[in-house]
Motif scaffolding. Sequence first.
Motif, PDB file in Angstrom:
ATOM      1  N   VAL A   1       0.718  -1.182  -0.054  1.00 56.45           N
ATOM      2  CA  VAL A   1      -0.093   0.104   0.119  1.00 56.45           C
ATOM      3  C   VAL A   1       0.825   1.120  -0.065  1.00 56.45           C
ATOM      4  N   ILE A   2       0.255   2.314  -0.712  1.00 55.85           N
ATOM      5  CA  ILE A   2       0.867   3.486  -0.739  1.00 55.85           C
ATOM      6  C   ILE A   2       0.541   4.623   0.470  1.00 55.85           C
ATOM      7  N   THR A   3       1.161   4.892   1.511  1.00 60.76           N
ATOM      8  CA  THR A   3       0.623   5.420   2.531  1.00 60.76           C
ATOM      9  C   THR A   3       1.009   7.045   2.426  1.00 60.76           C
ATOM     10  N   PHE A   4       1.716   7.489   1.496  1.00 62.08           N
ATOM     11  CA  PHE A   4       2.403   8.978   1.623  1.00 62.08           C
ATOM     12  C   PHE A   4       2.452   8.916  -0.070  1.00 62.08           C
TER      13      PHE A   4
ATOM     14  N   LEU B   1       7.792   8.864  -1.963  1.00 63.22           N
ATOM     15  CA  LEU B   1       6.847   8.147  -1.499  1.00 63.22           C
ATOM     16  C   LEU B   1       7.298   7.214  -0.373  1.00 63.22           C
ATOM     17  N   ARG B   2       6.128   6.841   0.220  1.00 58.32           N
ATOM     18  CA  ARG B   2       6.489   5.649   1.341  1.00 58.32           C
ATOM     19  C   ARG B   2       5.080   4.644   1.383  1.00 58.32           C
ATOM     20  N   GLY B   3       5.334   3.615   2.146  1.00 60.38           N
ATOM     21  CA  GLY B   3       4.240   2.577   2.151  1.00 60.38           C
ATOM     22  C   GLY B   3       4.694   1.541   3.096  1.00 60.38           C
ATOM     23  N   HIS B   4       3.918   0.266   3.034  1.00 60.15           N
ATOM     24  CA  HIS B   4       3.843  -0.703   3.719  1.00 60.15           C
ATOM     25  C   HIS B   4       3.862  -2.089   2.587  1.00 60.15           C
ATOM     26  N   ALA B   5       4.545  -3.017   2.940  1.00 62.89           N
ATOM     27  CA  ALA B   5       4.218  -4.288   1.905  1.00 62.89           C
ATOM     28  C   ALA B   5       4.504  -5.528   3.135  1.00 62.89           C
TER      29      ALA B   5
ATOM     30  N   LYS C   1      10.167  -9.650  -0.484  1.00 63.56           N
ATOM     31  CA  LYS C   1      11.464  -9.228  -0.839  1.00 63.56           C
ATOM     32  C   LYS C   1      12.089  -8.116  -1.746  1.00 63.56           C
ATOM     33  N   GLU C   2      11.093  -7.636  -2.470  1.00 61.93           N
ATOM     34  CA  GLU C   2      10.968  -6.463  -3.393  1.00 61.93           C
ATOM     35  C   GLU C   2      10.075  -5.565  -3.286  1.00 61.93           C
ATOM     36  N   LEU C   3      10.046  -4.470  -3.560  1.00 58.83           N
ATOM     37  CA  LEU C   3       8.943  -3.374  -3.939  1.00 58.83           C
ATOM     38  C   LEU C   3       9.245  -2.494  -4.895  1.00 58.83           C
ATOM     39  N   HIS C   4       8.512  -2.273  -5.882  1.00 54.48           N
ATOM     40  CA  HIS C   4       8.731  -1.362  -7.088  1.00 54.48           C
ATOM     41  C   HIS C   4       7.715  -0.704  -7.269  1.00 54.48           C
ATOM     42  N   VAL C   5       8.032   0.723  -7.932  1.00 54.64           N
ATOM     43  CA  VAL C   5       7.118   1.552  -8.079  1.00 54.64           C
ATOM     44  C   VAL C   5       7.093   2.008  -9.610  1.00 54.64           C
ATOM     45  N   SER C   6       5.974   2.321 -10.133  1.00 47.63           N
ATOM     46  CA  SER C   6       5.795   2.860 -11.652  1.00 47.63           C
ATOM     47  C   SER C   6       5.006   4.140 -11.848  1.00 47.63           C
ATOM     48  N   ILE C   7       5.546   5.073 -12.749  1.00 45.73           N
ATOM     49  CA  ILE C   7       4.504   5.953 -13.178  1.00 45.73           C
ATOM     50  C   ILE C   7       4.076   6.044 -14.450  1.00 45.73           C
TER      51      ILE C   7
ATOM     52  N   HIS D   1       8.316  -1.656   5.665  1.00 45.34           N
ATOM     53  CA  HIS D   1       8.135  -0.334   5.314  1.00 45.34           C
ATOM     54  C   HIS D   1       8.999   0.106   3.976  1.00 45.34           C
ATOM     55  N   TRP D   2       8.460   0.801   3.078  1.00 45.12           N
ATOM     56  CA  TRP D   2       9.340   1.149   2.121  1.00 45.12           C
ATOM     57  C   TRP D   2       9.344   2.452   1.703  1.00 45.12           C
ATOM     58  N   THR D   3      10.290   2.907   0.840  1.00 40.66           N
ATOM     59  CA  THR D   3      10.425   4.442   0.372  1.00 40.66           C
ATOM     60  C   THR D   3      11.045   4.476  -0.954  1.00 40.66           C
ATOM     61  N   ALA D   4      10.585   5.326  -1.597  1.00 39.21           N
ATOM     62  CA  ALA D   4      10.959   5.659  -2.904  1.00 39.21           C
ATOM     63  C   ALA D   4      11.001   7.052  -3.570  1.00 39.21           C
ATOM     64  N   ASP D   5      11.844   7.518  -4.179  1.00 43.06           N
ATOM     65  CA  ASP D   5      11.826   8.823  -4.813  1.00 43.06           C
ATOM     66  C   ASP D   5      11.513   8.819  -6.329  1.00 43.06           C
ATOM     67  N   VAL D   6      10.558   9.601  -6.699  1.00 44.42           N
ATOM     68  CA  VAL D   6      10.053   9.304  -8.084  1.00 44.42           C
ATOM     69  C   VAL D   6      10.166  10.974  -8.739  1.00 44.42           C
ATOM     70  N   SER D   7      10.738  11.019 -10.097  1.00 42.79           N
ATOM     71  CA  SER D   7      10.422  12.273 -10.760  1.00 42.79           C
ATOM     72  C   SER D   7       9.538  12.196 -12.118  1.00 42.79           C
ATOM     73  N   PHE D   8       8.970  13.261 -12.427  1.00 40.62           N
ATOM     74  CA  PHE D   8       8.120  13.100 -13.471  1.00 40.62           C
ATOM     75  C   PHE D   8       8.571  14.048 -14.580  1.00 40.62           C
ATOM     76  N   PRO D   9       8.502  13.361 -15.949  1.00 35.38           N
ATOM     77  CA  PRO D   9       9.232  14.206 -16.970  1.00 35.38           C
ATOM     78  C   PRO D   9       8.406  15.275 -17.560  1.00 35.38           C
ATOM     79  N   THR D  10       7.200  15.558 -17.354  1.00 34.62           N
ATOM     80  CA  THR D  10       6.409  16.506 -17.945  1.00 34.62           C
ATOM     81  C   THR D  10       5.166  16.788 -17.033  1.00 34.62           C
TER      82      THR D  10
END
Length: 415
Positions: free
Chosen positions: A305-308, A323-327, A335-341, A363-372
Amino acid sequence: METNKPKASLFDRRGFLKTSSLATLTSLLGTNIVFADRMPKHYLPLVFDGQIDPMASKHKNMVVLNDKPWNVETPAYLLDDAVTPADKMFIRNNGLIPESIDVANWKLTINGESVKAPKTYTLNDLKTKFKPYTYQLVLECGGNGRAGYFPKTSGNQWTEGGVSCAEWTGVRLKDILADAGITDTAVYIGYYGQDLHLSRDPKQPVISRGVPIAKALEDETLIAWAMNGQDIPLVHGYPLRLVVGGWPASVSGKWLHTIAVRNKVHDGAKMTGKSYRVPIHPVQPGVDPPASEFRIIESMPVKSVITFPQSGLELPMGQQLSLRGHAWAGDRVAKELHVSIDFGETWLKADLKAPKNRLAWQHWTADVSFPTQGYYEVWARATDDKGVSQPMVMPQWNPEGYINNACHRIAVKVV
């Protein structure tokens, strides 16, 4: 197998509070009764007048799916705490919350075909004669995600928030069963609680589920009296609850008074028919096979789940999103957590932490950037230690709407 013993009430025959029960009511409410010393003698606070409203102590943004019985969901963004607090913990009840709790005389009975002799323990026995243990444990409603199935199925339409990971304290069930003595014929355990059928008929069973003896004997299977370091809130099973992490939360019986050790698969209320079962073989959406073609749900599937942030965020162009959340993964480990935009075309690996203990979420965290600039969806996808990943959209359909573990997603608008 059910044991129905008379129970003492907190109230007298006119419905007034007994003088000695103020401390118990404070425990049930989960907070102090301000100006309690000024209450009229035998006065019954309004919160206890009739069926107790669990929303009185819940976060204001909790979502009520049903109030007869209470089913209350936690929006995904409210699950951001590492350990789920009581006011943000989902509620899944099958009957009415007990109207009387005689905690001073509460007992746990161990009986059944595979017990050498029935044995009864007081709450004090449990707290003083056995070593206490504390674990963070995931409890997830078997119907969590039901709203995501198409065609729609009946039942409460949970989205993502029928899950929690609180910290539970109690005695291991294995230690109690060792003390009571069980035979090698033990196959299953079943629980009995003090909740009341919606009809208020005391002879009508509400729910009495259980787990195979191997699951019952795991270290993390607890007979708990505390949640997050305090008495379990009334709506979550005060004063005693069976807690079985990683399996449907319906096996974690509230208001517990009896554990039956069975020499067969437990056949209590909501253990038979199609309750908490899925088809043995895949079925075409909309098809409902006979009950003989269903199996009992055991370990819950891998999920995240994405909690933030909360879905609907507007983000300035050029700003990175953290981003952050739980698995979690039932009896397994994520074992792994991936995010997609980009709707699953490409995936970015997140930083996934180890669980606090077995059967806790991660708990998991990830930083994403958006192209446009524009509209995006952020998807999260967990993979367990056996290589099983969440389906991106919808898993195999089932007529009861159970165990939907599709990827959680949130909407983001870059401006």
